[in-house]
Structure formats: C-alpha cells, structure tokens
Design a protein around this motif. Structure first.
Motif, PDB file in Angstrom:
ATOM      1  N   GLY A   1       0.818  -1.212   0.000  1.00 33.07           N
ATOM      2  CA  GLY A   1       0.000   0.000   0.000  1.00 33.07           C
ATOM      3  C   GLY A   1       0.849   1.259   0.000  1.00 33.07           C
ATOM      4  N   TRP A   2       1.925   1.231   0.743  1.00 39.86           N
ATOM      5  CA  TRP A   2       2.881   2.354   0.798  1.00 39.86           C
ATOM      6  C   TRP A   2       3.494   2.602  -0.582  1.00 39.86           C
ATOM      7  CZ3 TRP A   2       7.692   2.019   4.582  1.00 39.86           C
ATOM      8  CH2 TRP A   2       8.508   3.122   4.406  1.00 39.86           C
ATOM      9  N   ALA A   3       3.985   1.535  -1.203  1.00 37.51           N
ATOM     10  CA  ALA A   3       4.595   1.659  -2.527  1.00 37.51           C
ATOM     11  C   ALA A   3       3.582   2.143  -3.563  1.00 37.51           C
ATOM     12  CB  ALA A   3       5.186   0.319  -2.959  1.00 37.51           C
ATOM     13  N   SER A   4       2.349   1.660  -3.466  1.00 32.13           N
ATOM     14  CA  SER A   4       1.314   2.077  -4.408  1.00 32.13           C
ATOM     15  C   SER A   4       1.025   3.562  -4.284  1.00 32.13           C
ATOM     16  CB  SER A   4       0.030   1.276  -4.164  1.00 32.13           C
ATOM     17  OG  SER A   4      -0.993   1.678  -5.050  1.00 32.13           O
ATOM     18  N   CYS A   5       0.964   4.048  -3.058  1.00 32.13           N
ATOM     19  CA  CYS A   5       0.733   5.476  -2.823  1.00 32.13           C
ATOM     20  C   CYS A   5       1.854   6.308  -3.418  1.00 32.13           C
ATOM     21  CB  CYS A   5       0.602   5.734  -1.325  1.00 32.13           C
ATOM     22  SG  CYS A   5       0.431   7.482  -0.873  1.00 32.13           S
ATOM     23  N   ASP A   6       3.089   5.900  -3.159  1.00 32.87           N
ATOM     24  CA  ASP A   6       4.241   6.652  -3.658  1.00 32.87           C
ATOM     25  C   ASP A   6       4.306   6.600  -5.186  1.00 32.87           C
ATOM     26  OD1 ASP A   6       6.971   7.928  -2.739  1.00 32.87           O
ATOM     27  OD2 ASP A   6       7.450   6.575  -4.384  1.00 32.87           O
ATOM     28  N   HIS A   7       4.106   5.413  -5.756  1.00 34.36           N
ATOM     29  CA  HIS A   7       4.182   5.244  -7.203  1.00 34.36           C
ATOM     30  C   HIS A   7       3.045   5.976  -7.918  1.00 34.36           C
ATOM     31  CE1 HIS A   7       4.971   2.165 -10.675  1.00 34.36           C
ATOM     32  NE2 HIS A   7       5.489   3.350 -10.923  1.00 34.36           N
ATOM     33  N   SER A   8       1.950   6.172  -7.213  1.00 34.80           N
ATOM     34  CA  SER A   8       0.794   6.862  -7.804  1.00 34.80           C
ATOM     35  C   SER A   8       0.966   8.378  -7.815  1.00 34.80           C
ATOM     36  CB  SER A   8      -0.486   6.498  -7.038  1.00 34.80           C
ATOM     37  OG  SER A   8      -0.729   5.107  -7.108  1.00 34.80           O
ATOM     38  N   GLY A   9       1.967   8.889  -7.131  1.00 32.84           N
ATOM     39  CA  GLY A   9       2.220  10.324  -7.135  1.00 32.84           C
ATOM     40  C   GLY A   9       2.424  10.932  -5.766  1.00 32.84           C
ATOM     41  N   ALA A  10       1.993  10.217  -4.714  1.00 33.99           N
ATOM     42  CA  ALA A  10       2.226  10.619  -3.315  1.00 33.99           C
ATOM     43  C   ALA A  10       1.490  11.883  -2.888  1.00 33.99           C
ATOM     44  CB  ALA A  10       3.720  10.756  -3.036  1.00 33.99           C
ATOM     45  N   THR A  11       0.635  12.442  -3.733  1.00 31.43           N
ATOM     46  CA  THR A  11      -0.199  13.561  -3.306  1.00 31.43           C
ATOM     47  C   THR A  11      -1.403  13.007  -2.549  1.00 31.43           C
ATOM     48  OG1 THR A  11      -1.527  13.508  -5.317  1.00 31.43           O
ATOM     49  CG2 THR A  11       0.468  14.878  -5.354  1.00 31.43           C
ATOM     50  N   LEU A  12      -2.177  13.891  -1.904  1.00 25.85           N
ATOM     51  CA  LEU A  12      -3.364  13.429  -1.209  1.00 25.85           C
ATOM     52  C   LEU A  12      -4.381  12.838  -2.177  1.00 25.85           C
ATOM     53  CD1 LEU A  12      -3.881  16.223   1.491  1.00 25.85           C
ATOM     54  CD2 LEU A  12      -3.004  13.901   1.796  1.00 25.85           C
ATOM     55  N   GLN A  13      -4.502  13.451  -3.358  1.00 26.53           N
ATOM     56  CA  GLN A  13      -5.411  12.900  -4.369  1.00 26.53           C
ATOM     57  C   GLN A  13      -4.936  11.526  -4.835  1.00 26.53           C
ATOM     58  OE1 GLN A  13      -5.525  14.473  -8.468  1.00 26.53           O
ATOM     59  NE2 GLN A  13      -7.741  14.745  -8.168  1.00 26.53           N
ATOM     60  N   ALA A  14      -3.630  11.389  -5.018  1.00 25.41           N
ATOM     61  CA  ALA A  14      -3.076  10.098  -5.417  1.00 25.41           C
ATOM     62  C   ALA A  14      -3.313   9.049  -4.337  1.00 25.41           C
ATOM     63  CB  ALA A  14      -1.588  10.228  -5.702  1.00 25.41           C
ATOM     64  N   ALA A  15      -3.157   9.451  -3.072  1.00 24.54           N
ATOM     65  CA  ALA A  15      -3.389   8.525  -1.962  1.00 24.54           C
ATOM     66  C   ALA A  15      -4.838   8.057  -1.945  1.00 24.54           C
ATOM     67  CB  ALA A  15      -3.032   9.197  -0.640  1.00 24.54           C
ATOM     68  N   LEU A  16      -5.770   8.979  -2.216  1.00 22.86           N
ATOM     69  CA  LEU A  16      -7.189   8.623  -2.242  1.00 22.86           C
ATOM     70  C   LEU A  16      -7.482   7.644  -3.374  1.00 22.86           C
ATOM     71  CD1 LEU A  16     -10.080   9.013  -1.250  1.00 22.86           C
ATOM     72  CD2 LEU A  16     -10.252  11.013  -2.748  1.00 22.86           C
ATOM     73  N   ARG A  17      -6.975   7.959  -4.560  1.00 26.62           N
ATOM     74  CA  ARG A  17      -7.226   7.084  -5.713  1.00 26.62           C
ATOM     75  C   ARG A  17      -6.533   5.737  -5.562  1.00 26.62           C
ATOM     76  NH1 ARG A  17      -7.108  10.714 -11.258  1.00 26.62           N
ATOM     77  NH2 ARG A  17      -8.812  12.131 -10.703  1.00 26.62           N
ATOM     78  N   SER A  18      -5.312   5.767  -5.060  1.00 25.48           N
ATOM     79  CA  SER A  18      -4.590   4.514  -4.831  1.00 25.48           C
ATOM     80  C   SER A  18      -5.347   3.643  -3.836  1.00 25.48           C
ATOM     81  CB  SER A  18      -3.184   4.809  -4.311  1.00 25.48           C
ATOM     82  OG  SER A  18      -2.534   3.624  -3.892  1.00 25.48           O
ATOM     83  N   SER A  19      -5.816   4.242  -2.745  1.00 21.70           N
ATOM     84  CA  SER A  19      -6.539   3.492  -1.718  1.00 21.70           C
ATOM     85  C   SER A  19      -7.826   2.891  -2.262  1.00 21.70           C
ATOM     86  CB  SER A  19      -6.847   4.400  -0.526  1.00 21.70           C
ATOM     87  OG  SER A  19      -5.665   4.845   0.093  1.00 21.70           O
TER      88      SER A  19
END
Length: 201
Positions: free
Chosen positions: A42-60
């Motif tokens: 989950g950590w890697a996915s968040c970072d690879h997705s862009g690490a912004t709050l929007q990226a964290a939401l979409r990744s999650s």
C-alpha cells in the motif's frame, strides 16, 4: 541548542523510509491479524501513484476495489458456483474480474489500474499462503481470518505510511534558510507531484 540537519533529498527520503519501515515492522508484530507486507504494498502504491493526497485517495480506492474483486472470485470458486474444476473456475472468474478492473478505470476514483491489481494480487497471496483462508467459512466470517477484513486495513495503513514517510522526509531535508515551504518527498527523493506516476485520469 537547536541542531539542524540539512540532508540531500535522496538521503532524507532514505532515512525517513528506514525509520517508518522499522516502526511499522515493530507495530505490526503486535498485530498478528494484519500484514506488514501488505502495508508495504500500500505504501509503494501510494508513492508510485504520485504521493499527493489525491493520489493517496485514488490509490486506496483502487487497492480496496482490487481486494473486493479478488474476494468475489474466491467466493465464487469456493462455493462451486461454476460447473468447472477449481483451476478452470479460478481462471475464468479471474479473467472476468480483470476485465472489470480495467473497465472500471473509466471512473476517476478507480483510474489507477495497477493499484487495483496490487490489491487483487495481495488478496490471492493471502488466500494461497494461509491455511484454511480459501474457504467459505473463513471468507464469510466477521473476524481477522477473513481476507476482506484484514487485507483492506493492512493496505490502507500502508497508504498512511507513505504519507508519513513523505512528510518526515521533507522535515529531514528542510533547508536552514527556510526560504521555501518544505515539500513532501517521495521514496526516490523527488518532491511530491514530480517524476513518473502511475497512469491516472
């Protein structure tokens, strides 16, 4: 006396990752129902997705969607819904689920398709490795043995770890001059919002 550390972005990101990872392993050792390896995904996915709050939401959202799709596949197979052998039923339902995962990318909240497959794969990793997990009894229970209970929480904690690592890295790399506000740093030391990210609409 205040001691200020001025680290390079990459060194700060590496140190922050080390601290967050070590703390995570210790914390998860006290929570046997959750999985540190899934949190790291989950950590890697968040970072690879862009690490912004929007990226964290979409990744999650995509991670959880992947877990749900894998759980549905597993329930269909375990229940014998299809008049096929278990390997063939798994292949057919996994194929249908993969089709739907990609198709669902039309929705912005589910647009990070790789993250959905991270969740999908993590779920089957658990179901394949934990004795008794791939049974209707386990998958229908409201306890930590049910993959749809334990896996989403583990992955979401990982998203939180990614956010924490980015913030800690920015603090460690903060300039003595404080000329500009600190920016969260990704695992490769680049500022959040810069560099390559997973495809998102």
């Amino acid at each position: 006396m205040v001691i200020e550390m001025n680290l390079s972005s990459l060194t700060a990101a590496a140190l922050a990752a080390a601290l967050v990872a070590a703390a995570s392993v210790l914390a998860f050792s006290a929570m046997p129902g959750l999985f540190v390896w899934a949190a790291f995904i989950g950590w890697a996915s968040c970072d690879h997705s862009g690490a912004t709050l929007q990226a964290a939401l979409r990744s999650s959202a995509a991670l959880i969607f992947g877990v749900v799709m894998a759980w549905v596949v597993a329930v269909v197979v375990a229940a014998g819904v299809l008049p096929l052998s278990a390997p063939l039923a798994t292949a057919v339902t996994a194929g249908v689920a993969s089709f739907l995962i990609v198709l669902a990318a039309a929705e912005p909240i589910l647009s990070i398709v790789p993250a959905a497959f991270y969740g999908f794969a993590s779920t089957f990793a658990y179901l394949s490795l934990v004795p008794g997990a791939f049974t209707l009894k386990a998958m229908m229970g409201l306890d930590w043995e049910n993959v749809i209970v334990a896996m989403p929480l583990s992955l979401l904690i990982g998203t939180g770890l990614g956010i924490a690592q980015g913030w800690l890295a920015s603090v460690l790399a903060a300039s003595k001059a404080r000329a500009a506000p600190a920016r969260a740093l990704r695992l490769d030391g680049s500022p959040v919002g810069d560099g390559n990210t997973l495809k998102a609409r």
